[in-house]
Design a protein around this motif. Structure first.
Motif, short mmCIF file in Angstrom:
data_model
loop_
_atom_site.label_atom_id
_atom_site.label_comp_id
_atom_site.label_asym_id
_atom_site.label_seq_id
_atom_site.Cartn_x
_atom_site.Cartn_y
_atom_site.Cartn_z
N SER A 178 61.89 58.59 2.27
CA SER A 178 61.24 58.55 3.57
C SER A 178 61.90 57.51 4.47
N ALA A 197 58.96 60.03 8.41
CA ALA A 197 59.36 61.33 7.86
C ALA A 197 59.66 61.18 6.37
N ILE A 218 55.69 64.61 8.18
CA ILE A 218 55.78 63.58 9.21
C ILE A 218 54.37 63.05 9.48
#
Length: 321
Positions: A178, A197, A218
Motif C-alpha cells: 500500500s 491505495a 482505496i
C-alpha cells in the motif's frame, strides 16, 4: 450385471447433480480477500509520530442489507452481520530508511459470521481468525503533505475447510502493498484530504486449487482537526478530528475456481462507500477513541451494506530519556 449398471448410472447422475450445483453456486460467487474496508479513513496517508507504541482494540461490524448481481440488481436480502475484534500494536521508531521513519504493526483477532464470498450462507461462531502482520511501514512528513508506504500480510491462522460451516479464516496467504498521502491545505495542517491505495495478491486456498483474484482498494477522507484548549488556553488538552470518509474496492483479476474439469472465472466485483468519522485524542491520558460509519453503494457481484469501525487505543512514548 444389470443392477451394477443401474447403480453406476445413479452414481453418475448424482455426480452430475453435484457438479451442476457447484457450477451454479460458484459461477455466481465472488471470493473475498483479507483487506478490511473501513480500517482506514481520515489522514490514511499519515504515519503516527516517531518513538511511539500504540496498543489498540478495534471493533469491526459489517451488516449486509442486500446481495447484488453482475448488473447491480438486488437478488437477496440477507440477515448477516460480520463481527471482528481483537488486540493490536503499532510501533513507529526514529530509525530512518530513505529519509522515512520505520514502523511495524500486528493484529490478533477473532471473527464471527466470517464472510467467505458473495453468498448468503456465511454464518459461523466467534473464533480466532487470520492474523494481520505489517513488518514494514515507512512514513515521510513534509510541510504540506505526508506520505506512507507499507507491506503487510494476512497469515491463514483461522480455521478453514472447503465447504465448512464454521470457517473463521479465508484459508489462504495474502500479500499486500500500500501507498498513500495526506495533503494539508493550510500551514497549521488542520484541513486535510487523504488517499491510501492497497493492492492485495492472494494465494491458493488450503488443500485446493481455488484462487481469489487480486484486489485493489482505496480509502481516505476529507477532514478538519480541532484543538481543544485547557482552561488557561495556554496549550491543547485534546485533539478532535472529524470529517467525511470513503472507500472503493475492485477485483482486478478473475477468481480461479476449478470444478471437476472446468475452471470457473466469475465476473469481477466492486463496491463504493461514503460515510463519516470522528476521533478524539486526550493528550494528558495519551488515549484515543475513534468511530467510523460507512454506507456502501454501487455494489456489483457482492454484498452491499454498512460498515462500523470503533477503535480504542493507548499511546506509549518510547523516546529515550
Amino acid at each position: 450385471m444389470k443392477a451394477k449398471n443401474t447403480n453406476s448410472k445413479k452414481i453418475g447422475q448424482s455426480i452430475l447433480v453435484v457438479l451442476f450445483a457447484l457450477i451454479s453456486f460458484y459461477g455466481n460467487a465472488q471470493l473475498k480477500g483479507g483487506h478490511i474496508l473501513g480500517a482506514m479513513g481520515l489522514q490514511s496517508g499519515t504515519q503516527a509520530p516517531e518513538n511511539t507504541l500504540s496498543v489498540y482494540v478495534p471493533v469491526y461490524i459489517y451488516t449486509a442489507n442486500c446481495l447484488r448481481n453482475r448488473d447491480g440488481d438486488s437478488i437477496g436480502n440477507p440477515d448477516l452481520t460480520m463481527f471482528i475484534t481483537g488486540a493490536g500494536a503499532s510501533y513507529v521508531s526514529d530509525f530512518k530508511i530513505l529519509g522515512a521513519n520505520y514502523g511495524a504493526s500486528i493484529l490478533l483477532a477473532g471473527a464471527s459470521n466470517a464472510i467467505q464470498g458473495s453468498y448468503i450462507d456465511s454464518k459461523s461462531s466467534f473464533a480466532f481468525t487470520d492474523m494481520y502482520l505489517q513488518p514494514l511501514q515507512l512514513g515521510w512528513h513534509n510541510k504540506r503533505a505526508d506520505f506512507v508506504f507499507s507491506y503487510q500480510m494476512y497469515i491463514p491462522t483461522g480455521k478453514y475447510e472447503l465447504g465448512g460451516s464454521e470457517n473463521s479464516g479465508l484459508g489462504m496467504f495474502m500479500n499486500e502493498i500500500s501507498a498513500g498521502t495526506t495533503l494539508f491545505f493550510n500551514d497549521k495542517k488542520t484541513f486535510h484530504f487523504s488517499a491510501l491505495a492497497a493492492y492485495e495478491i492472494n494465494g491458493k486456498k488450503k488443500d485446493t486449487d481455488i484462487k481469489t483474484g487480486d484486489i485493489f482498494s482505496i480509502e481516505g477522507g476529507l477532514g478538519k482537526t480541532f484543538y481543544c484548549m485547557n482552561a488557561e488556553k495556554t496549550a491543547p488538552k485534546a485533539i478532535l478530528n472529524a470529517g467525511l470518509i470513503y472507500y472503493l474496492q475492485y477485483k482486478v483479476s478473475d477468481d480461479k475456481i476449478p470444478v471437476g474439469s472446468l475452471l470457473l472465472e466469475p465476473d469481477k466485483d466492486h463496491v463504493g462507500a461514503l460515510g463519516a468519522e470522528v476521533n478524539y485524542f486526550h493528550i494528558g491520558c495519551m488515549t484515543s477513541a475513534g468511530f467510523r460509519w460507512v454506507s456502501e453503494f454501487d455494489a456489483v457481484n457482492r454484498f452491499q451494506g454498512n460498515t462500523f469501525f470503533i477503535t480504542l487505543a493507548h499511546v506509549f512514548s518510547t523516546k529515550k530519556k
